[in-house]
Design a protein around this motif. Structure first.
Motif, PDB file in Angstrom:
ATOM      1  N   GLY A   1      -3.763 -22.990 -28.992  1.00  0.00           N
ATOM      2  CA  GLY A   1      -2.846 -23.780 -28.189  1.00  0.00           C
ATOM      3  C   GLY A   1      -2.967 -25.244 -28.552  1.00  0.00           C
ATOM      4  O   GLY A   1      -3.949 -25.666 -29.174  1.00  0.00           O
ATOM      5  N   GLN A   2      -1.966 -26.027 -28.169  1.00  0.00           N
ATOM      6  CA  GLN A   2      -2.056 -27.462 -28.413  1.00  0.00           C
ATOM      7  C   GLN A   2      -2.936 -28.084 -27.333  1.00  0.00           C
ATOM      8  O   GLN A   2      -3.027 -27.595 -26.211  1.00  0.00           O
ATOM      9  N   ALA A   3      -3.607 -29.180 -27.695  1.00  0.00           N
ATOM     10  CA  ALA A   3      -4.544 -29.803 -26.767  1.00  0.00           C
ATOM     11  C   ALA A   3      -3.859 -30.744 -25.795  1.00  0.00           C
ATOM     12  O   ALA A   3      -4.306 -30.915 -24.663  1.00  0.00           O
TER      13      ALA A   3
ATOM     14  N   VAL B   1      -2.056 -12.306 -30.904  1.00  0.00           N
ATOM     15  CA  VAL B   1      -2.290 -13.746 -30.854  1.00  0.00           C
ATOM     16  C   VAL B   1      -1.585 -14.324 -29.641  1.00  0.00           C
ATOM     17  O   VAL B   1      -0.397 -14.086 -29.435  1.00  0.00           O
ATOM     18  N   GLN B   2      -2.330 -15.071 -28.838  1.00  0.00           N
ATOM     19  CA  GLN B   2      -1.750 -15.813 -27.727  1.00  0.00           C
ATOM     20  C   GLN B   2      -1.706 -17.295 -28.074  1.00  0.00           C
ATOM     21  O   GLN B   2      -2.605 -17.802 -28.737  1.00  0.00           O
ATOM     22  N   ALA B   3      -0.671 -17.970 -27.600  1.00  0.00           N
ATOM     23  CA  ALA B   3      -0.603 -19.428 -27.701  1.00  0.00           C
ATOM     24  C   ALA B   3      -0.280 -19.951 -26.313  1.00  0.00           C
ATOM     25  O   ALA B   3       0.816 -19.710 -25.794  1.00  0.00           O
TER      26      ALA B   3
ATOM     27  N   THR C   1      -9.443 -24.030 -21.678  1.00  0.00           N
ATOM     28  CA  THR C   1     -10.541 -23.474 -20.881  1.00  0.00           C
ATOM     29  C   THR C   1     -10.234 -22.073 -20.382  1.00  0.00           C
ATOM     30  O   THR C   1     -11.109 -21.215 -20.323  1.00  0.00           O
ATOM     31  N   LEU C   2      -8.974 -21.830 -20.023  1.00  0.00           N
ATOM     32  CA  LEU C   2      -8.614 -20.522 -19.495  1.00  0.00           C
ATOM     33  C   LEU C   2      -8.601 -19.444 -20.573  1.00  0.00           C
ATOM     34  O   LEU C   2      -8.695 -18.259 -20.275  1.00  0.00           O
ATOM     35  N   ARG C   3      -8.498 -19.822 -21.827  1.00  0.00           N
ATOM     36  CA  ARG C   3      -8.663 -18.876 -22.928  1.00  0.00           C
ATOM     37  C   ARG C   3     -10.156 -18.679 -23.233  1.00  0.00           C
ATOM     38  O   ARG C   3     -10.602 -17.578 -23.529  1.00  0.00           O
ATOM     39  N   LEU C   4     -10.904 -19.752 -23.165  1.00  0.00           N
ATOM     40  CA  LEU C   4     -12.327 -19.674 -23.497  1.00  0.00           C
ATOM     41  C   LEU C   4     -13.114 -18.843 -22.494  1.00  0.00           C
ATOM     42  O   LEU C   4     -14.087 -18.174 -22.862  1.00  0.00           O
ATOM     43  N   ILE C   5     -12.706 -18.845 -21.222  1.00  0.00           N
ATOM     44  CA  ILE C   5     -13.408 -17.970 -20.277  1.00  0.00           C
ATOM     45  C   ILE C   5     -13.166 -16.505 -20.628  1.00  0.00           C
ATOM     46  O   ILE C   5     -14.039 -15.658 -20.389  1.00  0.00           O
TER      47      ILE C   5
ATOM     48  N   VAL D   1     -12.922 -15.378 -23.723  1.00  0.00           N
ATOM     49  CA  VAL D   1     -13.850 -15.094 -24.829  1.00  0.00           C
ATOM     50  C   VAL D   1     -15.256 -14.875 -24.281  1.00  0.00           C
ATOM     51  O   VAL D   1     -15.949 -13.924 -24.651  1.00  0.00           O
ATOM     52  N   ALA D   2     -15.686 -15.754 -23.371  1.00  0.00           N
ATOM     53  CA  ALA D   2     -17.031 -15.624 -22.798  1.00  0.00           C
ATOM     54  C   ALA D   2     -17.197 -14.317 -22.036  1.00  0.00           C
ATOM     55  O   ALA D   2     -18.279 -13.715 -22.050  1.00  0.00           O
ATOM     56  N   ALA D   3     -16.129 -13.861 -21.393  1.00  0.00           N
ATOM     57  CA  ALA D   3     -16.197 -12.637 -20.603  1.00  0.00           C
ATOM     58  C   ALA D   3     -16.008 -11.379 -21.431  1.00  0.00           C
ATOM     59  O   ALA D   3     -16.085 -10.264 -20.897  1.00  0.00           O
ATOM     60  N   GLY D   4     -15.755 -11.514 -22.737  1.00  0.00           N
ATOM     61  CA  GLY D   4     -15.604 -10.353 -23.609  1.00  0.00           C
ATOM     62  C   GLY D   4     -14.222  -9.728 -23.567  1.00  0.00           C
ATOM     63  O   GLY D   4     -14.015  -8.643 -24.116  1.00  0.00           O
ATOM     64  N   ARG D   5     -13.253 -10.418 -22.956  1.00  0.00           N
ATOM     65  CA  ARG D   5     -11.892  -9.874 -22.870  1.00  0.00           C
ATOM     66  C   ARG D   5     -11.065 -10.231 -24.094  1.00  0.00           C
ATOM     67  O   ARG D   5     -10.068  -9.585 -24.399  1.00  0.00           O
ATOM     68  N   MET D   6     -11.433 -11.317 -24.763  1.00  0.00           N
ATOM     69  CA  MET D   6     -10.805 -11.742 -26.008  1.00  0.00           C
ATOM     70  C   MET D   6     -11.922 -12.039 -27.005  1.00  0.00           C
ATOM     71  O   MET D   6     -13.089 -12.195 -26.609  1.00  0.00           O
ATOM     72  N   GLU D   7     -11.540 -12.150 -28.280  1.00  0.00           N
ATOM     73  CA  GLU D   7     -12.569 -12.313 -29.306  1.00  0.00           C
ATOM     74  C   GLU D   7     -12.646 -13.716 -29.906  1.00  0.00           C
ATOM     75  O   GLU D   7     -13.681 -14.066 -30.493  1.00  0.00           O
ATOM     76  N   ALA D   8     -11.605 -14.518 -29.806  1.00  0.00           N
ATOM     77  CA  ALA D   8     -11.680 -15.838 -30.448  1.00  0.00           C
ATOM     78  C   ALA D   8     -10.642 -16.782 -29.869  1.00  0.00           C
ATOM     79  O   ALA D   8      -9.562 -16.370 -29.431  1.00  0.00           O
ATOM     80  N   PHE D   9     -10.996 -18.064 -29.906  1.00  0.00           N
ATOM     81  CA  PHE D   9     -10.054 -19.143 -29.598  1.00  0.00           C
ATOM     82  C   PHE D   9     -10.298 -20.270 -30.576  1.00  0.00           C
ATOM     83  O   PHE D   9     -11.447 -20.654 -30.819  1.00  0.00           O
ATOM     84  N   TRP D  10      -9.233 -20.815 -31.163  1.00  0.00           N
ATOM     85  CA  TRP D  10      -9.368 -21.967 -32.055  1.00  0.00           C
ATOM     86  C   TRP D  10      -8.381 -23.047 -31.640  1.00  0.00           C
ATOM     87  O   TRP D  10      -7.367 -22.787 -31.007  1.00  0.00           O
ATOM     88  N   GLN D  11      -8.722 -24.279 -32.030  1.00  0.00           N
ATOM     89  CA  GLN D  11      -7.846 -25.397 -31.692  1.00  0.00           C
ATOM     90  C   GLN D  11      -8.066 -26.545 -32.678  1.00  0.00           C
ATOM     91  O   GLN D  11      -9.194 -26.794 -33.109  1.00  0.00           O
ATOM     92  N   TYR D  12      -6.986 -27.237 -32.999  1.00  0.00           N
ATOM     93  CA  TYR D  12      -7.055 -28.423 -33.850  1.00  0.00           C
ATOM     94  C   TYR D  12      -7.067 -29.649 -32.940  1.00  0.00           C
ATOM     95  O   TYR D  12      -6.031 -30.239 -32.645  1.00  0.00           O
ATOM     96  N   SER D  13      -8.256 -30.013 -32.485  1.00  0.00           N
ATOM     97  CA  SER D  13      -8.344 -31.073 -31.488  1.00  0.00           C
ATOM     98  C   SER D  13      -9.791 -31.463 -31.277  1.00  0.00           C
ATOM     99  O   SER D  13     -10.702 -30.677 -31.521  1.00  0.00           O
TER     100      SER D  13
END
Length: 259
Positions: free
Chosen positions: A153-155, A181-183, A188-192, A194-206
């Motif tokens: 996602g965009q920052a 892929v989600q955008a 933070t709402l994507r990173l939680i 990943v931490a909870a094991g529901r998704m595998e990765a999040f990346w951002q250019y920021s």
């Protein structure tokens, strides 16, 4: 004193306020209306939690601009997003939270992420694990990127054309390499997820601190890997960001390296 319990109580006090200000029928009609609503939400929450957070850690500093990036002076600093996902809140969408992260000498040492609509509270302290409402979190055990759910996602508004082009290229590459892929915002709402094991990765250019620090600590403490897109450990000076389960981290880096 149990600092993380104290910070959790402070952050959770913003829940009733934000729920009272939330309506699913909210529809701002122009940019001025959007900006006015964003500021009003931020100001209302900060009036409630800023002084208690500073008092909980005497001598700590406060980072005023939530969209800033880069290193901080040495010492302890609060990096707070009073309404992470504020743009969603004011448009009647449900993906928003309150976050408070304490940073010491540019390393996050604790974080609290509270989702008032679902009464979910994610917490982490350096070296002590990550938790959802007191239950320990663990990242996904997937080892195959083609089976992985990933997100970006965009920052912030007004990113450079080059950043937008990188986001587009990276999404195209990941659409081919991964399962879904989600955008979306906020990070933070994507990173939680990943931490909870529901998704595998999040990346951002920021390098926007407030959108990445809380989730970065949560993912690390849940057993995930957090780096820049060159594979180096992520810091406040990193230009980009990847948080992933260890089993697909290198594969995700490989895909994003050519995006």
């Amino acid at each position: 004193m149990n600092l993380i319990a104290d910070i959790t109580r402070i952050v959770q006090t913003a829940g009733p306020l934000l729920r009272s200000r939330f309506t699913a029928t909210a529809r701002p009609t122009d940019l001025d209306g959007v900006l006015t609503a964003l500021r009003a939400n931020d100001d209302a929450v900060l009036d409630l939690i800023k002084e208690p957070l500073l008092a909980a850690r005497p001598g700590s500093g406060w980072v005023e601009d939530e969209l800033e990036g880069g290193e901080l002076p040495l010492g302890e600093w609060w990096i707070v997003d009073p309404v992470e996902g504020n743009i969603n809140h004011i448009h009647g969408m449900t993906d928003w939270a309150v976050t408070a992260t304490l940073v010491r000498d540019n390393e996050p040492i604790l974080t609290v992420i509270h989702l008032p609509l679902t009464e979910e509270t994610y917490t982490a302290a350096a070296g002590a694990g990550a938790f959802l409402n007191g239950e320990r979190l663990t990242v996904s055990t997937k080892t195959s990127l083609p089976a992985a759910m990933v997100a970006t996602g965009q920052a912030k508004p007004g990113e450079s054309a080059e950043t937008f082009e990188r986001i587009g290229r990276s999404m195209t590459s990941m659409l081919t390499a991964s399962l879904v892929v989600q955008a979306a915002v906020p990070a933070t709402l994507r990173l939680i997820q990943v931490a909870a094991g529901r998704m595998e990765a999040f990346w951002q250019y920021s390098d926007v601190r407030s959108g990445l620090l809380a989730g970065a600590l949560l993912v690390r403490e849940a057993g995930g890997t957090v780096t820049d897109l060159a594979g180096k450990p992520w810091t406040l000076t990193s230009p980009d960001f990847l948080a992933a389960t260890p089993g697909i981290h290198q594969a995700a880096l490989d895909v994003l390296a050519v995006a």
